[in-house]
Design an enzyme around this catalytic site. Structure first.
Site, PDB file in Angstrom:
ATOM      1  CG  ASP A  54      14.586 -31.066 105.596  1.00  0.00           C
ATOM      2  OD1 ASP A  54      13.435 -31.004 105.129  1.00  0.00           O
ATOM      3  OD2 ASP A  54      15.463 -30.205 105.382  1.00  0.00           O
ATOM      4  CD  GLU A 138      -1.814   5.028  88.005  1.00  0.00           C
ATOM      5  OE1 GLU A 138      -2.273   5.977  88.647  1.00  0.00           O
ATOM      6  OE2 GLU A 138      -2.476   4.042  87.683  1.00  0.00           O
ATOM      7  CE  LYS A 140       3.313  -3.908  86.007  1.00  0.00           C
ATOM      8  NZ  LYS A 140       3.257  -4.925  87.044  1.00  0.00           N
ATOM      9  CB  CYS A 436      36.975 -25.436 112.923  1.00  0.00           C
ATOM     10  SG  CYS A 436      36.684 -26.228 111.345  1.00  0.00           S
ATOM     11  CB  CYS A 454      40.035 -24.043 110.752  1.00  0.00           C
ATOM     12  SG  CYS A 454      40.361 -25.594 111.575  1.00  0.00           S
TER      13      CYS A 454
END
Ligand code: IVH
Length: 704
Positions: A54, A138, A140, A436, A454
């Site tokens: 990114d 049976e 799937k 934090c 925090c």
């Protein structure tokens, strides 16, 4: 050359050099991004983390924005990556590979039986009454359909389902799977097989759960992208140009169909076909059920559903098939699916995906909540990629690790829940933060609670949450102060602590102009919304304080006893008993209120708010906003429009004075509060003899 032009030349030269360097950088980024996209989309691997990828993408985007002359049509920022078409050859199916219709409840099965029975009846055929086996049920299999063609008993071709008419030829790849038989010896010797040169079996290619788990472990060790489900892994492994990769992936096949007419003439029934599969060692599910009625079928489905988790392969339902081939032929098919078979689908609300990372979010009370980032997955048509993990205890209890394949459930509401980890390498632990993630202050955990907090009461994230709550619709209802504006107020340090919240009432136009995207109109709107908010009844101010345990309802109750700033700010340790005597308030909440009010910083905020709201509070005490019991047990319906009040505001006034509101007029209605353009409700009230009051009359009543 004079000095001036020399300087100019060097300057221009430098600029050109700089542009060239940037151009080089852009080219390099494009090449790099395309390389990673190719890896990811074509080979299902990734040698770079999502974050790094990114970042590269963003760097390219920014450079292209800054230097538009370098922006090309073919840039990864402009053109989605189209994976190179695999060069797998296409082949036509001998008989189209159609899919199955679905059943989700028992009545769907009965409807299905009725539908095909009618077709049989029209042909004067009925289901043989005393037939031993009407249906075969049976599992799937949740994999990929495959067709394997044999000529004179020898395997010659394997084709994926594709579009049903033609698929990709994956013969070589199938040859690497041990369940694919190179020779079906008996077929060419079966007496009445009139087309012995061609035989076809169809089935489902799957990756066993145990194999999948090992594969993901290996991919993880190699730093490559993991597969989210065994089905995806099977798909990625089957459609390979290099059959060595398919071999390594150790796929399995379950066969369930011989589609050619010649096979039906030979075997007569599906159960005979399954016997043949056994004799020839052709892999198929051993967990099939022979049923003589739909009642039997339902029991069989329940048994399969119970076994679901125990199978070493994924199933997503059961398939119910008419056993007799001659009947199947008469029943026929629609363009999309056979009428002689139906798929029972398990509810699709549970899916598997990968727990990619855990982010700890800080809420307005300072509690750190772990949020699971999941690989995108669809549940019931909704894309899901986040789920709450609640707290550290929950993570420990579920024994979750990063990289786990987890079972996710989306029940009625929108918040998905992780039920458990289904495949885990147990290599990357989920770290419990000691500081934090927003402000770096140490985290604390009180003995008596599970939550991690925090320790910084002015943590920007806590302030953002508190401010959002303070201005929200259910509190001071300051329109135009959405979450982004709150973020900006904190980020620009216009507000740095809770006691600063009153400042929003004193900010000038210039202050507001610092806020992102705030132009004249939005500033005007906020200033007018702030002004309007000063008219809010006192319970909304109590609610806006965000005291633990004090929601909308409790705030309304408290405001009946502590009706203004002065009374409220006098709450102290001595008020414990009084507070506890109020309905809905227990000891814990009473303590929270006392603790909150006694805090000097909060007292400061009260004083400032009191000054800002003063004129209106006085007005409140004598106005409609004051609470009373004058409308106790009175039921109102509000209709039409009102100049100075919204319907919500009127509802609030009614409730604050002990009354309640209904949506429709009935005999139980005491008053219809009718504004302009009151329509059918007014007519109904007249019919029923319900008293109709206008706004002036209503205000007169509540003002006593
Ligand atoms: S019989 C005419 N039996 O499910 C189709 N199909 O949703 C007859 N499937 O396309 C197929 N398990 O790929 C059959 N036991 C099973 C199956 C099965 C999985 C797949 C198959 C089919 C799809 C339909």
């Amino acid at each position: 050359m004079n000095l001036f032009s020399e300087i100019l030349d060097t300057k221009q030269g430098k600029q050109i050099q700089q542009i060239q360097q940037i151009e080089q950088k852009v080219i390099q980024l494009k090449v790099e991004i395309r390389k990673y996209q190719k890896e990811y989309y074509e080979n299902n691997i990734s040698s770079i983390s999502d974050e790094k990828f990114d970042a590269l993408f963003l760097e390219l985007k920014n450079l292209e924005k800054q230097y538009p002359e370098l922006l090309m049509q073919d840039s990864p920022t402009q053109k989605l990556y189209t994976p190179k078409q695999t060069e797998l050859k296409k082949s036509k199916h001998i008989v189209p590979m159609i899919s199955l219709g679905n059943a989700f409840k028992n009545s769907d099965l009965f409807d299905w039986e009725e539908r095909f029975s009618k077709i049989l009846e029209k042909q004067n055929i009925s289901f043989p009454e005393n037939s031993d086996i009407k249906y075969i049920v049976e599992p799937k299999f949740d994999g990929l359909g495959i067709s394997c063609v044999y000529e004179n008993g020898a395997f010659v071709r394997a084709v994926t389902r594709g579009n049903g008419e033609e698929g990709e030829t994956v013969t070589e790849n199938l040859q690497t799977i041990s369940d694919c038989k190179p020779v079906i010896s008996q077929i060419s010797t079966v007496d009445n097989y009139d087309n012995s040169e061609i035989f076809e079996i169809r089935g489902e290619v799957v990756m066993k759960k145990s194999v999948f788990s090992e594969l993901n472990k290996k991919l993880k060790r190699e730093g490559k992208k993991l597969f989210s489900t065994p089905r995806n892994a099977a798909a990625g492994s089957l459609r390979q140009l290099d059959s060595n990769i398919t071999r390594e992936r150790k796929l399995s096949i379950f066969f369930y169909e011989t589609p050619l007419k010649a096979s039906h003439d030979m075997f007569k029934t599906y159960s005979e076909t399954l016997n043949f599969f056994d004799a020839e060692n052709i892999a198929h599910s051993k967990d099939y059920y022979k049923c003589t009625s739909l009642e039997d079928v339902i029991v069989a489905i329940e048994k399969i559903a119970k076994m679901r988790e125990d199978f070493d392969f994924d199933i997503d339902g059961a398939v119910i098939k008419v056993n007799d081939y001659a009947l199947r032929e008469k029943i026929g098919a629609t363009g999309h699916h056979p009428r002689w078979a139906i798929a029972w689908k398990f509810p699709a609300i549970q899916v598997k995906t990968i727990l990619e990372k855990v982010e700890w979010q800080v809420g307005r009370t300072g509690v750190l909540t772990p949020v699971a980032h999941l690989k995108d997955v669809m549940i019931d048509g909704v894309k899901v990629n986040r789920a709450t993990l609640h707290n550290a205890d929950y993570i420990a209890e579920k024994d979750l690790y990063i990289g786990d394949t987890v079972l996710l459930e989306r029940s009625g509401d929108v918040i998905p829940k992780i039920l458990k980890s289904v495949y885990s390498n147990k290599t990357e632990k989920i770290e419990i933060p000691t500081s934090c993630p927003v402000c770096n202050f140490l985290t604390i955990k009180n003995e008596e609670e599970v939550a991690l907090r925090c320790s910084n009461k002015n943590c920007p994230q806590i302030l953002k949450g508190k401010l959002e709550h303070f201005v929200s619709k259910k509190c001071l209802n300051i329109k135009g102060l959405g979450s982004e504006v709150c973020d900006d107020l904190i980020e620009k340090k216009l507000i740095t602590r809770f006691a600063d919240f009153s400042k929003i009432y004193t900010f000038t136009e210039k202050d507001w102009s610092e806020i992102k995207n705030f132009k004249i109109k939005s500033i005007e709107n906020v200033l007018s919304a702030l002004d309007k908010s000063k008219m809010q009844p006192f319970w909304r101010i109590i609610h806006a304080m965000g005291i633990s345990g004090v929601g909308e309802k409790t705030s309304k109750t408290i405001a009946k006893y502590y009706t203004n700033f002065i009374e409220f700010s006098h709450i102290s340790k001595n008020s414990l008993e009084n507070l506890q005597n109020i309905e809905d308030i227990g000891e814990k909440t009473a303590q929270e209120i006392i603790h909150f009010v006694e805090n000097s910083e909060n007292q400061n905020l009260f004083t400032q708010l009191e000054n800002i709201f003063q004129t209106n509070i006085h007005k409140n005490n004598t106005s409609v906003n004051v609470s009373s019991k004058i409308l106790e047990n009175k039921k109102f319906v509000i209709t039409g429009s009102f100049k100075n009040y919204s319907r919500d505001e009127l509802k609030e006034i009614i409730e604050m004075n002990g009354g309640s509101c209904m949506s429709a007029v009935s005999k139980k209605t005491d008053f219809l509060l009718a504004g302009e353009k009151a329509g059918s409700k007014k007519i109904k009230a007249e019919d029923l003899g319900v008293e109709i009051v206008d706004i002036q009359c209503f205000l007169d009543i509540v003002e006593g």
